[in-house]
Scaffold this active site. Structure first.
Site, PDB file in Angstrom:
ATOM      1  N   HIS A 249     -56.501 -16.109  83.528  1.00 10.48           N
ATOM      2  CA  HIS A 249     -55.812 -14.849  83.794  1.00 10.48           C
ATOM      3  C   HIS A 249     -56.823 -13.737  83.607  1.00 10.48           C
ATOM      4  O   HIS A 249     -57.565 -13.731  82.633  1.00 10.48           O
ATOM      5  CB  HIS A 249     -54.632 -14.679  82.833  1.00 10.48           C
ATOM      6  N   ARG A 269     -50.754  -3.842  86.151  1.00 10.76           N
ATOM      7  CA  ARG A 269     -51.371  -3.482  87.428  1.00 10.76           C
ATOM      8  C   ARG A 269     -50.312  -3.247  88.504  1.00 10.76           C
ATOM      9  O   ARG A 269     -50.466  -2.368  89.344  1.00 10.76           O
ATOM     10  CB  ARG A 269     -52.370  -4.564  87.847  1.00 10.76           C
TER      11      ARG A 269
END
Lengths: 657, 256
Positions: A249, A269
């Site tokens: 990740h 994000r």
């Protein structure tokens, strides 16, 4: 003779995360007497860590969404290595599974017209993730947990016993699957609290044990993620698919050291968070690979407009699939443009129209996590983030429709199974995967039993061997400390089989693992000072047994990573930076071979089943050409492709350093 | 930045036990759970501790640190001075299994007695709810089931005899959550008081104080629930309405 409890069930589900609970619910709904075996307490599974949401093309926020679009995104995210049938079933069934959760009491965030809200996430064309703030996994686990309680209440009303047809064996660890000839006949376990052994007699077992992150040093995974299901499957004669694909990740915490690896959700994000290097540059614009060039913004202005007007703008490259973002961060840090603690900056400061209050509302867990663990106020300061081992795409090779593994009676669902996510999983596709394939595995196991002419019986020799293996760490008087061996295994995997791989390092890893294997076989513990037989709640003993599993999966990952000479998704080879259409056709299948008392992992290449024509037809020809060889393309397209590139290697422009 | 810290950790089982002294290395940024793990890895491989995510999301590592109920993974070492002795004991309200691990099965038994969510006739996919309506129950669904509220509640912390009649803040909050769920059809007001001991709560807010998720258990769940229970019994308008036959009283849902 050691005292052993015996219990008979129809279906034994190993693992009590989202997939395990959903499988158990289904088996119970099919009328099967079901046991759920969990290493932790009921409701504590790793699924609670999932933050962003569950991807399902309900079309609540953007009506253009449907299963075909979701299917396409999933295949693109996995770089076409996915089991296309699993991706198809997943995209088609995810909405029903989400609505079902709501019907069991889940409370998702809402749209203005009262439907389930959906958020943007990396790799998803439309807002698709059903969510509850940034604690969606907790909502899923709690809802499934409460549904199980509801079923137990029905059984209580009918039979006077909550556990008449569905029992949760909390804090119980399975160390072996048991076989009667070539078929599954049960599982051998110990109860952590007492150290007592239990034999579960059952014609079918569903593996739902999650992943392998604890084989790596920097990971977002909890202690349970020791590859148990992967190893149990191998030891029972089943196969693992494409274990080289491990997802790092892109955004784990990098500081303070004790929390290194803990996840920072992708929703940061999705909710306008941007990545910057030490020079203040939004570097993701420099890392959009060729295959995604048409789908991502080229300027910050366009990327920023997309959040409010996605129909007329392209998405910002911070929302590329995870493998791309992780590699980009890795490159920035290597190039000396990292943050003080060796990551990059992720910031939401001044990015939300509602200011600090909106940040706290949209990202409550992240605000809390950084405040409590790092003393950072994310409404005022950037976060420091870097890649962390998060998810394994590889797993037990299963039949897409039923979750059946190669061993009769064995099923697998969720992270422990392979194929669904190809070489890289999209965020949000995991929670829906758990529900879709958890249900299918529960159904598959139930149907398997219905078709079974007679129940298998458990041979005594199987139990004796399992007891001996479980007690072995106590017999080694000068045995090595299991914690020391575990730390070295994690370091080896992190350093040599991590995010960027090279042939020489992988060979070195395989050699190092060979030596560690000897040490794993010689770890020892002493009984605890209290209790009857000194096995009650003994963490050192537990780890000694888990090490066997981590060892096997580490070998599988390292060997498969050495074999696959290309870069794709969660497998990046520095020495083979290109994605190869020829390699795309190859599944790497692991099985065990050699002396059964000390087996080793063997690899086999297996051709990928060609995608069905109607599914191929969902893609533009130009896109297919980027991934497939000429002979795989639909007949009319192939002729055209032959005339041009020949469809061989595609330049992925990894990193563009 | 590292130093040697003095720890006292409770060791023993349900029979007997004692505080054991340890001196152990502490590094920058660490939490109490890191130190417990270091003890396991270097000095006490059999030290029993329940933990899972180490990120404050699973609620497994509850303990009492210098007497305060806390999650070990969310208690930073920097909140103590370097010369302070840190005492770690198991949560007191539940029986000890070994060392820092307790038997929390009480909570799972209570959970089973509360009638589950009842969607009525609405079909999956047909629910329509507004954000502001779901937010009340969403706050309670943040609960990570660490049981620190159960542990600290004096109704059962010091009174074993109350356990059969009292579900504890966590499960009284679960009743409130279902009662405030916009789509739930059952009525748990009667059993909240009768079977689950809502009346025992005298709103000292200890549960709210220790909640690692900062859920306002007392203000947002328990007090409104008390009001609803009272409203069901004594609301004069409802009473008159039922007498006149205008208001039809709903069915009380029995405990499961």
């Amino acid at each position: 003779m050691t005292e052993i409890e015996r219990h008979a069930y129809d279906v034994v589900v190993i693992g009590a995360g989202g997939a395990g609970l959903r499988a158990a619910i289904e088996a119970r709904l099919q009328g099967k007497k079901t046991a759920i075996i969990s290493k932790s307490l009921f409701g504590k599974a790793h699924t609670v860590m999932a933050e962003g949401g569950a991807a399902a093309a309900m079309g609540n926020v953007n009506p253009n969404d449907n299963w075909q679009v979701h299917f396409r995104d999933t295949m693109r995210g996995g770089k076409f290595m996915n089991s296309w049938r699993m991706a198809e079933l997943h995209a088609k069934e995810a909405p029903e599974r989400i609505w079902e959760l709501e019907h069991w009491g889940a409370l998702f965030d809402r749209t203005k017209d009262g439907k389930i809200s959906q958020r943007n996430f990396g790799g998803h064309e439309y807002p698709r993730l059903a969510h509850v703030g940034d604690r969606t996994g907790l909502e899923l686990i709690r809802t499934a947990q409460q549904k199980i309680v509801a079923l137990q209440q029905e059984d209580h009303a009918e039979h006077g016993d909550y556990e008449a047809r569905l029992k949760v064996w909390a804090e119980t660890t399975v160390t072996r699957l048991l076989k009667d000839g070539d078929r599954i006949c049960g599982a051998f376990a110990y109860v952590r609290e007492t150290g007592k052994f239990v034999v579960f007699e059952a014609p079918s077992v569903v593996l739902a044990t999650g992943g392998i992150g604890k084989a790596f040093k920097v990971t977002s995974n909890s202690w349970e993620y020791t590859g148990d299901g992967h190893a149990l499957a191998l030891l029972a004669g089943a196969t693992l698919l494409n274990m080289e694909f491990v997802q790092f990740h892109p955004t784990g915490m990098v500081w303070p050291p004790s929390v290194k690896g803990i996840l920072v959700t992708e929703s940061v994000r999705g909710d306008r968070g941007v990545l910057k290097n030490s020079e203040g540059r939004r570097f993701m614009f420099d890392y959009v690979p060729e295959v995604f060039k048409n789908q991502y913004a080229t300027t910050e202005e366009e990327g920023d407009r997309w959040y409010d007007d996605p129909d007329n703008n392209k998405r910002p490259p911070e929302l590329l699939p995870r493998d791309e973002v992780a590699r980009a961060i890795n490159s920035e840090v290597k190039a000396g443009r990292g943050s003080p603690h060796g990551g990059v900056f992720l910031t939401v400061v001044d990015r939300m129209p509602g200011g600090a209050a909106e940040i706290v509302r949209r990202l409550p867990s992240m605000h809390h996590q950084f405040k409590e663990l790092a003393d950072v106020d994310i409404t005022k300061e950037p976060m420091e983030v870097g890649p962390t081992c998060h998810y394994v795409m590889g797993g037990v090779e299963v039949d897409p429709d039923t979750g059946a593994a190669k061993v009769p009676g064995l099923f697998a669902a969720g992270e422990v199974s392979g194929g669904m996510h190809g070489s890289n999983r999209l965020g949000g596709n995991s929670l829906s995967d758990l529900l879709v394939f958890g249900r299918r595995a529960g159904l598959g196991a139930s149907e398997y039993i219905d078709a079974l002419p007679e129940r298998p019986s458990v041979p005594e020799s199987e139990i004796e061997a399992a007891v001996a293996e479980a007690l072995a760490p106590f017999e080694r008087e000068d045995g090595e400390n299991p914690y020391a061996v575990h730390a070295e295994l994690q370091q080896t995997m992190n350093d040599l089989v991590g995010i960027i791989r090279k042939e020489a390092e992988l060979q070195q890893a395989i050699e190092a693992l060979g030596k560690l294997r000897e040490r794993v076989a010689h770890v020892g513990v002493t009984p605890v000072a209290v209790g009857d037989d000194g096995r009650g709640y003994h963490p050192g003993w537990h780890l000694s047994l888990d090490l066997r599993n981590m060892m096997l999966v580490s070998e599988a990952v390292a060997k498969a990573a050495l074999e696959r000479q290309e870069s794709r998704g969660g497998h990046t080879r520095d020495d083979y930076p290109q994605m190869s259409a020829e390699w795309r056709k190859v599944n790497l299948v692991c099985s065990l071979a050699g002396d059964p008392s000390s087996p080793h992992v063997e690899l086999k290449r297996q051709p990928m089943t060609p995608m069905r024509e109607d599914l191929l037809g969902l893609f533009e020809t130009d896109e297919l050409k980027k991934y497939l060889t000429a002979e795989e393309l639909p007949a009319d397209v192939a002729a055209e492709a032959d005339a041009t590139a020949g469809g061989a290697a595609v330049d992925d422009e990894e990193g563009e350093q | 930045m590292s130093y040697e810290a003095k720890f006292k950790v409770w060791r023993g089982d349900d029979g007997a036990g004692e505080l054991t002294d340890y001196t152990v290395e502490v590094n920058e940024g660490e939490v109490v759970l890191d130190i417990i793990h270091r003890l396991q890895a270097t000095q006490a491989p059999d030290l029993a501790v329940r933990w899972n995510c180490k990120a404050g999301k699973c609620g497994s590592c509850s303990a009492e640190i210098n007497g305060m109920p806390r999650l070990m993974c969310m208690t930073r070492m920097s909140t103590f001075t370097e010369d302070e002795t840190i005492t770690v004991t198991p949560i007191r309200t539940f029986p000890v299994i070994r060392d820092l691990v307790t038997d929390v099965s009480f909570n799972y038994e209570k959970a089973r007695q509360i009638p589950s969510f009842d969607p009525g006739d609405v079909k999956p996919g047909e629910f329509r709810m507004q954000q502001e309506d779901v937010e009340r129950s969403q706050e309670f669904r943040k609960c990570i089931e660490c049981y620190l509220c159960q542990n600290v509640c004096h109704v059962i912390r010091d009174h074993e005899e109350n356990k059969p009649e009292f579900a504890g803040p966590r499960f009284l909050m679960r009743i409130a959550e279902l009662e405030m769920h916009p789509a739930d059809q059952a009525d748990r007001r009667e059993i909240a008081a009768k079977d689950h001991g809502l009346g025992f709560c005298n709103i000292t807010k200890c549960c709210t104080e220790v909640c690692p998720e900062h859920i306002k258990i007392t203000d947002n769940a328990l007090i409104p629930m008390k009001e609803r229970v009272v409203g069901r019994k004594y609301d004069p308008v409802v009473w008159l309405g039922t007498k006149l036959g205008i208001v039809k009283k709903g069915q009380d849902t029995p405990s499961a």
